[in-house]
Design a protein around this motif. Structure first.
Motif, PDB file in Angstrom:
ATOM      1  N   LEU A  62       0.796  -1.233   0.000  1.00 38.23           N
ATOM      2  CA  LEU A  62       0.000   0.000   0.000  1.00 38.23           C
ATOM      3  C   LEU A  62       0.826   1.279   0.000  1.00 38.23           C
ATOM      4  O   LEU A  62       0.268   2.363   0.029  1.00 38.23           O
ATOM      5  CB  LEU A  62      -0.909   0.019   1.240  1.00 38.23           C
ATOM      6  CG  LEU A  62      -1.854  -1.170   1.392  1.00 38.23           C
ATOM      7  CD1 LEU A  62      -2.642  -1.057   2.694  1.00 38.23           C
ATOM      8  CD2 LEU A  62      -2.806  -1.267   0.206  1.00 38.23           C
ATOM      9  N   GLY A  83      -0.890   6.344   9.953  1.00 31.39           N
ATOM     10  CA  GLY A  83      -1.590   5.511   8.973  1.00 31.39           C
ATOM     11  C   GLY A  83      -0.818   4.224   8.773  1.00 31.39           C
ATOM     12  O   GLY A  83      -0.395   3.894   7.662  1.00 31.39           O
ATOM     13  N   GLY A  85      -1.392   1.047   8.766  1.00 34.96           N
ATOM     14  CA  GLY A  85      -1.869  -0.127   8.029  1.00 34.96           C
ATOM     15  C   GLY A  85      -1.623  -1.395   8.836  1.00 34.96           C
ATOM     16  O   GLY A  85      -1.894  -1.457  10.044  1.00 34.96           O
ATOM     17  N   ASP A 107      -3.685   4.257  13.275  1.00 34.31           N
ATOM     18  CA  ASP A 107      -4.527   4.095  12.091  1.00 34.31           C
ATOM     19  C   ASP A 107      -5.993   4.195  12.533  1.00 34.31           C
ATOM     20  O   ASP A 107      -6.332   3.793  13.648  1.00 34.31           O
ATOM     21  CB  ASP A 107      -4.271   2.730  11.426  1.00 34.31           C
ATOM     22  CG  ASP A 107      -4.663   2.733   9.946  1.00 34.31           C
ATOM     23  OD1 ASP A 107      -3.756   2.690   9.093  1.00 34.31           O
ATOM     24  OD2 ASP A 107      -5.885   2.797   9.655  1.00 34.31           O
ATOM     25  N   PHE A 108      -6.838   4.750  11.666  1.00 33.52           N
ATOM     26  CA  PHE A 108      -8.250   4.893  12.066  1.00 33.52           C
ATOM     27  C   PHE A 108      -9.141   3.765  11.570  1.00 33.52           C
ATOM     28  O   PHE A 108     -10.352   3.803  11.783  1.00 33.52           O
ATOM     29  CB  PHE A 108      -8.785   6.279  11.725  1.00 33.52           C
ATOM     30  CG  PHE A 108      -9.093   6.601  10.276  1.00 33.52           C
ATOM     31  CD1 PHE A 108      -8.826   5.719   9.240  1.00 33.52           C
ATOM     32  CD2 PHE A 108      -9.664   7.838   9.953  1.00 33.52           C
ATOM     33  CE1 PHE A 108      -9.124   6.048   7.923  1.00 33.52           C
ATOM     34  CE2 PHE A 108      -9.973   8.171   8.645  1.00 33.52           C
ATOM     35  CZ  PHE A 108      -9.695   7.273   7.629  1.00 33.52           C
ATOM     36  N   ILE A 135      -5.263  10.680  12.590  1.00 34.32           N
ATOM     37  CA  ILE A 135      -4.001  11.425  12.673  1.00 34.32           C
ATOM     38  C   ILE A 135      -4.218  12.943  12.623  1.00 34.32           C
ATOM     39  O   ILE A 135      -3.280  13.701  12.814  1.00 34.32           O
ATOM     40  CB  ILE A 135      -2.982  10.974  11.606  1.00 34.32           C
ATOM     41  CG1 ILE A 135      -3.520  11.138  10.186  1.00 34.32           C
ATOM     42  CG2 ILE A 135      -2.570   9.535  11.873  1.00 34.32           C
ATOM     43  CD1 ILE A 135      -2.473  10.905   9.107  1.00 34.32           C
ATOM     44  N   CYS A 152       2.258   7.098   2.316  1.00 34.50           N
ATOM     45  CA  CYS A 152       1.096   7.179   1.422  1.00 34.50           C
ATOM     46  C   CYS A 152      -0.220   7.328   2.180  1.00 34.50           C
ATOM     47  O   CYS A 152      -1.190   6.622   1.884  1.00 34.50           O
ATOM     48  CB  CYS A 152       1.068   5.938   0.513  1.00 34.50           C
ATOM     49  SG  CYS A 152       0.595   6.373  -1.172  1.00 34.50           S
ATOM     50  N   LEU A 156      -4.713  11.067   1.851  1.00 31.71           N
ATOM     51  CA  LEU A 156      -6.073  10.581   2.128  1.00 31.71           C
ATOM     52  C   LEU A 156      -6.801  11.435   3.173  1.00 31.71           C
ATOM     53  O   LEU A 156      -7.990  11.240   3.408  1.00 31.71           O
ATOM     54  CB  LEU A 156      -6.010   9.128   2.645  1.00 31.71           C
ATOM     55  CG  LEU A 156      -5.474   8.087   1.672  1.00 31.71           C
ATOM     56  CD1 LEU A 156      -5.163   6.777   2.397  1.00 31.71           C
ATOM     57  CD2 LEU A 156      -6.475   7.839   0.551  1.00 31.71           C
ATOM     58  N   CYS A 202      -5.286   7.013  -3.516  1.00 32.34           N
ATOM     59  CA  CYS A 202      -4.150   7.908  -3.235  1.00 32.34           C
ATOM     60  C   CYS A 202      -3.803   8.841  -4.384  1.00 32.34           C
ATOM     61  O   CYS A 202      -2.649   9.269  -4.513  1.00 32.34           O
ATOM     62  CB  CYS A 202      -2.905   7.107  -2.837  1.00 32.34           C
ATOM     63  SG  CYS A 202      -3.157   6.080  -1.384  1.00 32.34           S
TER      64      CYS A 202
HETATM   65  C1  SAM Z   1      -2.478   3.641   1.574  1.00 35.96           C
HETATM   66  S1  SAM Z   1      -2.667   2.899   3.143  1.00 35.96           S
HETATM   67  C2  SAM Z   1      -0.974   2.862   3.720  1.00 35.96           C
HETATM   68  C3  SAM Z   1      -0.761   1.917   4.872  1.00 35.96           C
HETATM   69  C4  SAM Z   1       0.671   1.805   5.356  1.00 35.96           C
HETATM   70  N1  SAM Z   1       1.245   3.103   5.617  1.00 35.96           N
HETATM   71  C5  SAM Z   1       1.508   1.030   4.355  1.00 35.96           C
HETATM   72  O1  SAM Z   1       2.328   1.657   3.661  1.00 35.96           O
HETATM   73  O2  SAM Z   1       1.350  -0.184   4.278  1.00 35.96           O
HETATM   74  C6  SAM Z   1      -3.402   4.219   4.066  1.00 35.96           C
HETATM   75  C7  SAM Z   1      -3.681   3.914   5.550  1.00 35.96           C
HETATM   76  O3  SAM Z   1      -3.971   5.154   6.197  1.00 35.96           O
HETATM   77  C8  SAM Z   1      -5.074   5.001   7.047  1.00 35.96           C
HETATM   78  N2  SAM Z   1      -5.689   6.324   7.195  1.00 35.96           N
HETATM   79  C9  SAM Z   1      -6.221   7.116   6.234  1.00 35.96           C
HETATM   80  N3  SAM Z   1      -6.657   8.276   6.759  1.00 35.96           N
HETATM   81  C10 SAM Z   1      -6.372   8.231   8.090  1.00 35.96           C
HETATM   82  C11 SAM Z   1      -6.580   9.140   9.184  1.00 35.96           C
HETATM   83  N4  SAM Z   1      -7.174  10.333   9.013  1.00 35.96           N
HETATM   84  N5  SAM Z   1      -6.158   8.758  10.426  1.00 35.96           N
HETATM   85  C12 SAM Z   1      -5.583   7.554  10.621  1.00 35.96           C
HETATM   86  N6  SAM Z   1      -5.374   6.646   9.631  1.00 35.96           N
HETATM   87  C13 SAM Z   1      -5.752   6.988   8.377  1.00 35.96           C
HETATM   88  C14 SAM Z   1      -5.950   3.956   6.352  1.00 35.96           C
HETATM   89  O4  SAM Z   1      -6.808   3.313   7.264  1.00 35.96           O
HETATM   90  C15 SAM Z   1      -4.895   3.017   5.766  1.00 35.96           C
HETATM   91  O5  SAM Z   1      -4.564   1.982   6.651  1.00 35.96           O
END
Ligand code: SAM
Length: 281
Positions: A62, A83, A85, A107-108, A135, A152, A156, A202
């Motif tokens: 991801l 975030g 994951g 992570d949320f 976050i 990444c 978002l 993304c």
């Molecule tokens: C593209 S994935 C990347 C996951 C991880 N960083 C990786 O590289 O494997 C985005 C992650 O960000 C989390 N996320 C998105 N917006 C968020 C927020 N406002 N607060 C916390 N987590 C968030 C999503 O739940 C997801 O798990």
């Protein structure tokens, strides 16, 4: 027009589904959202497998960079991953901090936190912790960590300024961050901007690179540097899901660039220990 809360609910829903998939399934998507072909996946993500601490169960494919490679993490550091994951960057960071350090992933998406905790329990790590939270309002005390990483994720988040404000709050004075994220130079066509899949994938939540760097500076950070930059090209078979062939042609002629950047910045060591610029007045 969606509200910030509606956007977050949509993102959470997408990543709840993705948490239940493995890397092979996510390889047919950009950022795992099911929006893009293998080609985009390969362009957006970097290969983690050679990094020390790599944990295949946590790698859902991801990311859009390797922030931990650039984050200058030292033994004994406390690191926060935004975030997180399934914990991919947290386990790399743990290798750098060693047993004397600590890693906190935020992570949320509950399913992601659950998966990350399982990955931690299986390995018996007691200095890696995953916290459910947004976050934009981190479940962490002020001046808590030496290093912040993220891969990444900020693209978002609807209000990126809130995230940089929070990063400044949770970093110790003299601490720093390395963040990989998607940014733009130019405008995306309406058909891409409006597509929920492209937001969760993304792309369309990304802001202008210049504005991204300004937000970092406006929040009091110094020594801001782009550590790595690469161009992301969305192939025509993906674009054609959202744009007519004329629109694809004119989009390509606009010169709009989509980039993955890894950006570094420091919280000044002195005179800024309370929370953010202006708060000590
Ligand atoms: C593209 S994935 C990347 C996951 C991880 N960083 C990786 O590289 O494997 C985005 C992650 O960000 C989390 N996320 C998105 N917006 C968020 C927020 N406002 N607060 C916390 N987590 C968030 C999503 O739940 C997801 O798990």
């Amino acid at each position: 027009m969606s509200t910030d809360q509606e956007i977050k609910d949509m993102v959470k829903q997408k990543y709840s589904e993705i948490a239940l998939q493995d890397k092979t399934e996510n390889q047919s998507s950009c950022c795992g959202s099911g929006c893009c072909s293998t080609e985009v996946y390969n362009i957006m993500s970097d290969d983690y497998t050679a990094l020390n601490g790599y944990n295949a169960d946590a790698d859902l494919g991801l990311g859009c960079g390797l922030p931990t490679e650039f984050a200058k993490i030292k033994s004994g550091d406390t690191v926060i991953d935004l975030g997180s994951g399934a914990g991919n960057d947290c386990f790399i960071a743990r290798h750098e901090t060693g047993e004397s350090g600590k890693v906190i992933g935020i992570d949320f998406t509950p399913a992601m936190i659950e998966k990350a905790r399982q990955n931690t329990a299986v390995r018996g790590f007691n200095n890696v912790e995953f916290r459910l939270g947004d976050i934009e309002k981190m479940p962490v005390t002020s001046n808590a960590c030496d290093v912040v990483v993220s891969n990444c994720v900020l693209n978002l988040v609807p209000n990126k300024n809130n995230v940089f404000k929070e990063i400044f709050r949770v970093l110790k004075p003299g601490g720093h961050f390395s963040i990989s994220d998607v940014v733009l130079d130019g405008n995306l066509p309406g058909g891409i901007q409006q597509a929920a899949e492209m937001y969760a994938g993304c792309v369309s939540g990304a802001i202008q690179k210049q504005r991204y760097l300004e937000l970092i500076a406006e929040n009091g950070f110094s020594n801001i540097k782009i550590q790595k930059e690469k161009t992301i090209v969305i192939p025509d078979d993906i674009l054609s899901g959202y744009l007519s062939s004329e629109e694809i042609h004119s989009f390509k002629n606009t010169g709009t660039g989509i980039y993955s950047i890894t950006v570094y910045a420091e919280k000044p060591a002195t005179g800024a220990a309370c929370c953010a610029p202006g708060c000590c007045d």
